[in-house]
Scaffold this motif. Structure first.
Motif, mmCIF file in Angstrom:
data_model
loop_
_atom_site.group_PDB
_atom_site.id
_atom_site.type_symbol
_atom_site.label_atom_id
_atom_site.label_comp_id
_atom_site.label_asym_id
_atom_site.label_seq_id
_atom_site.Cartn_x
_atom_site.Cartn_y
_atom_site.Cartn_z
ATOM 1 N N HIS A 143 0.862 -1.180 0.000
ATOM 2 C CA HIS A 143 0.000 0.000 0.000
ATOM 3 C C HIS A 143 0.904 1.236 0.000
ATOM 4 C CE1 HIS A 143 -2.926 -2.839 2.259
ATOM 5 N NE2 HIS A 143 -3.180 -2.874 0.970
ATOM 6 N N SER A 144 1.531 1.493 -1.142
ATOM 7 C CA SER A 144 2.510 2.580 -1.238
ATOM 8 C C SER A 144 2.266 3.395 -2.499
ATOM 9 C CB SER A 144 3.937 2.015 -1.263
ATOM 10 O OG SER A 144 4.147 1.242 -2.433
ATOM 11 N N LEU A 145 2.818 4.606 -2.513
ATOM 12 C CA LEU A 145 2.654 5.484 -3.668
ATOM 13 C C LEU A 145 3.370 4.919 -4.889
ATOM 14 C CD1 LEU A 145 1.665 8.098 -4.940
ATOM 15 C CD2 LEU A 145 3.709 9.241 -4.061
ATOM 16 N N VAL A 146 4.585 4.397 -4.723
ATOM 17 C CA VAL A 146 5.317 3.895 -5.887
ATOM 18 C C VAL A 146 4.630 2.658 -6.477
ATOM 19 C CG1 VAL A 146 7.555 4.865 -5.269
ATOM 20 C CG2 VAL A 146 6.918 2.602 -4.399
ATOM 21 N N GLN A 147 4.011 1.845 -5.627
ATOM 22 C CA GLN A 147 3.270 0.689 -6.146
ATOM 23 C C GLN A 147 2.100 1.156 -7.001
ATOM 24 O OE1 GLN A 147 3.981 -2.595 -5.666
ATOM 25 N NE2 GLN A 147 2.214 -3.358 -6.796
ATOM 26 N N GLN A 148 1.427 2.215 -6.544
ATOM 27 C CA GLN A 148 0.309 2.750 -7.310
ATOM 28 C C GLN A 148 0.786 3.353 -8.629
ATOM 29 O OE1 GLN A 148 -2.004 6.460 -6.158
ATOM 30 N NE2 GLN A 148 -3.546 4.903 -5.709
ATOM 31 N N LEU A 149 1.902 4.092 -8.594
ATOM 32 C CA LEU A 149 2.439 4.677 -9.824
ATOM 33 C C LEU A 149 2.857 3.583 -10.800
ATOM 34 C CD1 LEU A 149 4.614 7.569 -8.330
ATOM 35 C CD2 LEU A 149 2.422 7.779 -9.525
ATOM 36 N N TYR A 150 3.410 2.508 -10.271
ATOM 37 C CA TYR A 150 3.805 1.375 -11.118
ATOM 38 C C TYR A 150 2.582 0.762 -11.803
ATOM 39 C CZ TYR A 150 5.059 -3.508 -12.082
ATOM 40 O OH TYR A 150 5.227 -4.742 -12.661
ATOM 41 N N GLU A 151 1.525 0.538 -11.049
ATOM 42 C CA GLU A 151 0.339 -0.089 -11.611
ATOM 43 C C GLU A 151 -0.432 0.858 -12.524
ATOM 44 O OE1 GLU A 151 -1.978 -1.979 -8.604
ATOM 45 O OE2 GLU A 151 -0.374 -3.359 -8.042
ATOM 46 N N LEU A 152 -0.194 2.169 -12.410
ATOM 47 C CA LEU A 152 -0.791 3.137 -13.329
ATOM 48 C C LEU A 152 0.038 3.306 -14.600
ATOM 49 C CD1 LEU A 152 -1.954 5.935 -10.853
ATOM 50 C CD2 LEU A 152 -3.417 4.392 -12.166
ATOM 51 N N GLY A 153 1.188 2.622 -14.670
ATOM 52 C CA GLY A 153 2.035 2.721 -15.845
ATOM 53 C C GLY A 153 2.856 3.990 -15.910
ATOM 54 N N GLU A 154 3.152 4.575 -14.746
ATOM 55 C CA GLU A 154 3.946 5.806 -14.715
ATOM 56 C C GLU A 154 5.435 5.524 -14.517
ATOM 57 O OE1 GLU A 154 2.800 8.789 -15.374
ATOM 58 O OE2 GLU A 154 0.756 8.043 -15.614
ATOM 59 N N ILE A 155 5.768 4.452 -13.817
ATOM 60 C CA ILE A 155 7.158 4.095 -13.582
ATOM 61 C C ILE A 155 7.319 2.590 -13.791
ATOM 62 C CG2 ILE A 155 7.585 5.987 -11.967
ATOM 63 C CD1 ILE A 155 7.276 4.010 -9.666
ATOM 64 N N SER A 156 8.559 2.154 -13.958
ATOM 65 C CA SER A 156 8.824 0.728 -14.120
ATOM 66 C C SER A 156 8.988 0.069 -12.749
ATOM 67 C CB SER A 156 10.093 0.518 -14.941
ATOM 68 O OG SER A 156 11.236 0.914 -14.194
ATOM 69 N N TYR A 157 9.051 -1.249 -12.755
ATOM 70 C CA TYR A 157 9.258 -1.998 -11.512
ATOM 71 C C TYR A 157 10.564 -1.570 -10.847
ATOM 72 C CZ TYR A 157 9.947 -5.979 -8.373
ATOM 73 O OH TYR A 157 10.170 -6.761 -7.272
ATOM 74 N N ASN A 158 11.636 -1.474 -11.609
ATOM 75 C CA ASN A 158 12.931 -1.119 -11.030
ATOM 76 C C ASN A 158 12.967 0.316 -10.520
ATOM 77 O OD1 ASN A 158 14.108 -3.625 -11.363
ATOM 78 N ND2 ASN A 158 14.994 -3.159 -13.360
ATOM 79 N N LYS A 270 -3.626 -10.887 -9.600
ATOM 80 C CA LYS A 270 -3.824 -9.440 -9.531
ATOM 81 C C LYS A 270 -2.527 -8.685 -9.253
ATOM 82 C CE LYS A 270 -8.644 -9.463 -7.993
ATOM 83 N NZ LYS A 270 -9.573 -9.128 -6.878
ATOM 84 N N ASN A 271 -1.538 -9.386 -8.720
ATOM 85 C CA ASN A 271 -0.278 -8.724 -8.382
ATOM 86 C C ASN A 271 0.574 -8.612 -9.644
ATOM 87 O OD1 ASN A 271 2.076 -7.740 -7.280
ATOM 88 N ND2 ASN A 271 1.983 -9.063 -5.479
ATOM 89 N N LYS A 272 0.493 -7.485 -10.311
ATOM 90 C CA LYS A 272 1.160 -7.295 -11.600
ATOM 91 C C LYS A 272 2.674 -7.441 -11.492
ATOM 92 C CE LYS A 272 -2.534 -4.289 -13.290
ATOM 93 N NZ LYS A 272 -3.451 -4.553 -12.166
ATOM 94 N N ALA A 273 3.223 -7.113 -10.330
ATOM 95 C CA ALA A 273 4.677 -7.205 -10.161
ATOM 96 C C ALA A 273 5.164 -8.645 -10.294
ATOM 97 C CB ALA A 273 5.081 -6.643 -8.799
ATOM 98 N N LEU A 274 4.344 -9.608 -9.882
ATOM 99 C CA LEU A 274 4.756 -11.011 -9.971
ATOM 100 C C LEU A 274 4.743 -11.512 -11.406
ATOM 101 C CD1 LEU A 274 2.995 -12.618 -6.873
ATOM 102 C CD2 LEU A 274 5.386 -11.976 -7.141
ATOM 103 N N ASN A 275 4.059 -10.797 -12.302
ATOM 104 C CA ASN A 275 3.971 -11.205 -13.699
ATOM 105 C C ASN A 275 4.835 -10.348 -14.616
ATOM 106 O OD1 ASN A 275 1.897 -13.085 -12.995
ATOM 107 N ND2 ASN A 275 0.468 -11.373 -12.893
ATOM 108 N N ASP A 276 5.677 -9.522 -14.028
ATOM 109 C CA ASP A 276 6.494 -8.585 -14.804
ATOM 110 C C ASP A 276 7.816 -9.259 -15.181
ATOM 111 O OD1 ASP A 276 7.850 -6.476 -15.901
ATOM 112 O OD2 ASP A 276 7.246 -5.039 -14.370
ATOM 113 N N HIS A 277 7.969 -9.547 -16.464
ATOM 114 C CA HIS A 277 9.178 -10.219 -16.940
ATOM 115 C C HIS A 277 10.229 -9.237 -17.458
ATOM 116 C CE1 HIS A 277 7.146 -14.125 -16.653
ATOM 117 N NE2 HIS A 277 6.094 -13.500 -17.134
ATOM 118 N N GLN A 278 9.869 -7.966 -17.566
ATOM 119 C CA GLN A 278 10.808 -6.942 -18.040
ATOM 120 C C GLN A 278 10.734 -5.772 -17.069
ATOM 121 O OE1 GLN A 278 9.429 -6.231 -22.030
ATOM 122 N NE2 GLN A 278 10.728 -7.840 -22.882
ATOM 123 N N LYS A 279 11.571 -5.797 -16.066
ATOM 124 C CA LYS A 279 11.425 -4.894 -14.930
ATOM 125 C C LYS A 279 11.856 -3.457 -15.221
ATOM 126 C CE LYS A 279 11.916 -8.709 -11.650
ATOM 127 N NZ LYS A 279 10.474 -8.793 -11.412
#
Length: 422
Positions: A143-158, A270-279
């Protein structure tokens, strides 16, 4: 469902901080083979604030939870909500000056007769791992801001790990709140011998990715040695870092266990980070992200710098459509003017000739309008078929009035013939 455990391993490190704001249950060294309840909290609010909040939640939840387990062997969702309400009350009592400035994250795990119940608030994390197959079966979504930005497609996983906003959380347990936040719960029943549960504060994850954690757990050594390796690899971390490593030794199934509630698979999907193959990729998560098809996924990411491109083609097409409408209006106006001039020059124009001429001109206009679809327009037209938003349609085409023109010309000719006869 009954469980046998290896000795649970506790980690409770200060890091490069001057005070310890993390709290764990059981206390370090207090867990036994019979322990079934584990809690890790990461306090915040500065000296004599964060440690008060984290301790209040650990103590406020653990005692009544142990009583529930001893009484019925089960902790239901309603039971957990009562535990959470009690923890908020404990926080209110701990904030004696009613400042409301302290708070804490919370991770909760309980092995009971109905499987495993996990819950969290904030960015402390819970894992369910299966080293035998190298699978991360469950990982809580921060429950963090960077997780939300990641799922909104604003930043990458890394980029989540390097963002200056990585420490901003969207949920926390704080005292004297008008509306207390809810925890995210998951129910796990697919538990096998050799599985691990890992609860940790975010300080444990400063320099460690999931694959590194899996490598440690797959090593051919004891759990004590694995915990020491985790401590060694996080020794230079700046923040407090705490964790519980719980190793499943055996599972005894009982009649009816197959009917128990389980939503682990849904949570994993639902956890998009677990399915991200290109971080390093910034994803457009409005597109489907398939867990088992990395080759398909690789064709779908939308780089952040190119996001505006998807709006350019529709704008160009709208301009082209507007140009066609204007051209048709001018064409219709020109035809009307030409037809009137012809009527004045010819004393007795024939209806057939005029209609044929107008039909030929309309055919030419239709041929121009209905020609082959430009290749550049095809992606937009295909996208329109799948967009949830209604596509933008051009204004209705103006109707030409050839019948009125013909009738008007014939009337004038009749009047002219009649006046000559008189």
């Amino acid at each position: 469902m009954k469980f046998q455990l290896y000795q649970p391993q506790a980690i409770h490190e200060l890091g490069k901080r001057t005070n310890q704001e993390d709290a764990i249950y059981p206390l370090k060294g207090a867990a036994t083979l019979g322990s079934r309840l584990f809690i890790v909290c990461d306090g915040m609010g500065g000296h004599e604030k964060g440690e008060v909040a984290s301790a209040a939640v650990c103590q406020g939840m653990s005692k009544p939870a142990e009583e529930m387990l001893a009484s019925s062997g089960i902790i239901s969702d309603d039971d957990f909500q009562r535990l959470l309400n009690g923890a908020f009350s404990a926080l209110d009592e701990a904030d004696v000056n009613h400042e409301g400035t302290m708070g804490t994250t919370m991770t909760f795990m309980c092995l009971h007769n109905n499987g495993c119940l996990v819950a969290h608030i904030g960015d402390s994390r819970i894992y369910h791992l299966r080293p035998a197959t190298g699978q991360v079966l469950y990982r809580s979504r921060d429950h963090s801001l960077v997780q939300q930005l990641y799922e909104l497609g604003e930043i990458s996983y890394n980029e989540m790990a390097t963002s200056p906003r990585k420490n901003i959380i969207l949920k926390a347990m704080q005292p004297h709140q008008e509306e207390a936040v809810n925890a995210t719960l998951a129910h796990i029943t697919d538990i096998k011998e050799g599985d691990y549960f890992y609860l940790c504060s975010d300080g444990m994850l400063e320099q460690m990715e999931d694959d590194e954690l899996m490598d440690i757990l797959r090593a051919n050594c004891s759990d004590t040695e694995k915990a020491q390796e985790l401590i060694r690899r996080t020794a230079e971390n700046a923040d407090n870092h705490s964790a519980y490593l719980v190793h499943i030794k055996g599972v005894e199934r009982e009649e009816g266990d197959q009917l128990l509630m389980s939503d682990e698979e849904e949570a994993r999907a639902k956890n998009k980070a677990l399915n991200d193959h290109q971080k390093d990729t910034v994803w457009d998560f409005t597109l489907p992200l398939a867990e088992e098809a990395p080759a398909t996924i690789a064709s779908q990411p939308l780089p952040k710098k190119n996001k505006l491109k998807k709006f350019i083609l529709p704008a160009v097409l709208l301009v082209l459509i507007a140009g066609i409408i204007v051209a048709l209006l001018l064409l219709c106006g020109g035809k009307k003017s030409t037809d009137n001039d012809t009527d004045l020059e010819d004393d007795q124009p024939t209806t057939g000739t005029l209609l044929e001429e107008m039909s030929d001109r309309e055919d030419e206009a239709d041929e121009d309008e209905d020609g082959p679809t430009p290749a550049s327009a095809k992606p937009y037209l295909e996208k329109k078929a799948t967009d949830k938003a209604l596509p933008v349609e051009p204004d209705p085409m103006p109707q030409s009035t050839p019948a009125v023109v013909v009738g008007s010309s014939m009337d004038k000719a009749d009047e002219h013939s009649s006046s000559k006869g008189e």
